[in-house]
Design a protein around this motif. Structure first.
Motif, PDB file in Angstrom:
ATOM      1  N   ASP A 188       2.404   7.491  -6.443  1.00  0.00           N
ATOM      2  CA  ASP A 188       1.278   8.317  -6.880  1.00  0.00           C
ATOM      3  C   ASP A 188       0.504   7.605  -7.989  1.00  0.00           C
ATOM      4  O   ASP A 188       0.113   8.210  -8.998  1.00  0.00           O
ATOM      5  CB  ASP A 188       1.758   9.693  -7.349  1.00  0.00           C
ATOM      6  CG  ASP A 188       0.602  10.679  -7.519  1.00  0.00           C
ATOM      7  OD1 ASP A 188      -0.439  10.480  -6.873  1.00  0.00           O
ATOM      8  OD2 ASP A 188       0.745  11.633  -8.317  1.00  0.00           O
ATOM      9  N   ARG A 190       0.829  -1.202   0.000  1.00  0.00           N
ATOM     10  CA  ARG A 190       0.000   0.000   0.000  1.00  0.00           C
ATOM     11  C   ARG A 190       0.863   1.253   0.000  1.00  0.00           C
ATOM     12  O   ARG A 190       0.579   2.225  -0.708  1.00  0.00           O
ATOM     13  CB  ARG A 190      -0.909  -0.002   1.231  1.00  0.00           C
ATOM     14  CG  ARG A 190      -1.834  -1.205   1.313  1.00  0.00           C
ATOM     15  CD  ARG A 190      -2.610  -1.196   2.624  1.00  0.00           C
ATOM     16  NE  ARG A 190      -3.410  -2.402   2.783  1.00  0.00           N
ATOM     17  CZ  ARG A 190      -4.106  -2.686   3.885  1.00  0.00           C
ATOM     18  NH1 ARG A 190      -4.084  -1.843   4.920  1.00  0.00           N
ATOM     19  NH2 ARG A 190      -4.803  -3.806   3.965  1.00  0.00           N
ATOM     20  N   ARG A 214       1.157   4.381  -2.844  1.00  0.00           N
ATOM     21  CA  ARG A 214       1.050   5.799  -2.496  1.00  0.00           C
ATOM     22  C   ARG A 214       2.300   6.566  -2.906  1.00  0.00           C
ATOM     23  O   ARG A 214       2.215   7.686  -3.424  1.00  0.00           O
ATOM     24  CB  ARG A 214       0.799   5.956  -0.995  1.00  0.00           C
ATOM     25  CG  ARG A 214      -0.600   5.552  -0.550  1.00  0.00           C
ATOM     26  CD  ARG A 214      -0.878   6.060   0.861  1.00  0.00           C
ATOM     27  NE  ARG A 214       0.047   5.499   1.828  1.00  0.00           N
ATOM     28  CZ  ARG A 214      -0.157   4.371   2.497  1.00  0.00           C
ATOM     29  NH1 ARG A 214      -1.288   3.691   2.306  1.00  0.00           N
ATOM     30  NH2 ARG A 214       0.727   3.920   3.377  1.00  0.00           N
TER      31      ARG A 214
END
Length: 302
Positions: A69, A62, A66
């Motif tokens: 992006d 995860r 992130r």
């Protein structure tokens, strides 16, 4: 005479200080593991390694999305690509991964997650660089990594390597400190910069470095084998090994340095150490294998 006496006294202090710390580390190690039998200790290390590796992988996935992006690629934005991914997943009997796009800085694709919670990240540049068949080959290659849970296995392998290195360093630390204290202390006491203790410390450091190199090389060798295996799986599923070969060659060329509108070809022979520590095989080798497979000469990969 005064300086010599001071040097001897300082040597005794250094020797006593290092030996004292080494002894405390040794006693602490005995206190922590002394009550455990070797089998129990080994099982505890293995369980701790795999649990920490899995948690790092699960939550790191995860975090990686992130950090990249990465944005979901909806079916309405790329219906043909989604259709091909559906067909590939059906052929591979694989749960369909989530599909993302990101600006990775270079044309590339990443397989993230496991076979049950997989994610496919595509650099936006791939859509202009590759044809539909070539992009399908790259996607099939990444799906092959997800199918075999290569990301999870790779994380567990590296966690095991780190645990082994940590254990080796912890066990060797008291000896290294003791040899260091003996070496520096004798240097100050005798005035000679070379002694047996320092040579033994250097040899022990070299041995630890060799262990680090060998374990890292073994992990990287497995990673290269998995790249070959993913190439083979993609060629089998798509039936078009040359499309994947063309895609790999295009990606390699597009990743070369650029001056203005021109790309500067970089031809540099990798050293033996670089080849041993590389996570990916050379593109030339992968392309050659795929070309041979297209001509009916399949090279098996474990």
């Amino acid at each position: 005479m005064g300086r010599r006496t001071l040097a001897v006294l300082l040597g005794v202090v250094v020797l006593g200080g290092y030996l004292g710390v080494a002894y405390l580390l040794y006693r602490g190690l005995v206190f922590v593991v002394g009550g455990l039998d070797p089998i129990t200790l080994l099982v505890a290390l293995l369980v701790g390694t795999f649990v920490s590796g899995y948690l790092s992988y699960r939550f790191g996935t995860r975090g990686l999305l992130r950090s990249l992006d990465a944005r979901p690629l909806g079916r309405d934005r790329a219906p043909r690509l989604h259709g091909r991914i559906d067909a590939l997943c059906e052929s591979m009997e694989l749960d369909r991964p989530a599909v993302f796009v990101a600006s990775l800085g270079a044309p590339n694709a990443l397989a993230i997650g496991s076979s049950r919670r997989g994610a496919l990240v595509l650099d936006v540049g791939l859509f202009e660089l590759l044809s539909a068949d070539e992009l399908t080959g790259i996607v099939a290659h990444e799906l092959a990594h997800i199918e075999r849970d290569d990301g999870l296995v790779r994380t567990l392998v590296y966690a095991s390597v780190q645990t082994a290195l940590g254990v080796a360093l912890i066990v060797a630390a008291p000896v290294i400190l003791a040899l260091t204290g003996l070496g520096y202390g004798l240097t100050l006491i005798t005035g000679r910069r070379d002694n047996l203790a320092l040579r033994l410390r250097a040899a022990l450091g070299a041995a630890v470095g060799l262990v680090v190199f060998v374990l890292t090389a073994l992990a990287r060798a497995r990673s290269r084998r998995r790249e070959f295996a993913a190439d083979d799986r993609a060629a089998t599923i798509t039936g078009d090994p040359l499309a994947l070969a063309r895609a790999l060659r295009r990606i390699e060329r597009a990743s070369q340095p650029r001056i203005g509108p021109f790309r500067i070809p970089v031809e540099r022979e990798e050293s033996a150490v670089e080849r041993v520590l590389s996570t990916h095989p050379a593109t030339d080798e992968r392309v050659e294998r795929l070309a041979e497979r297209a001509n009916g000469h399949r090279i098996p990969v474990e």
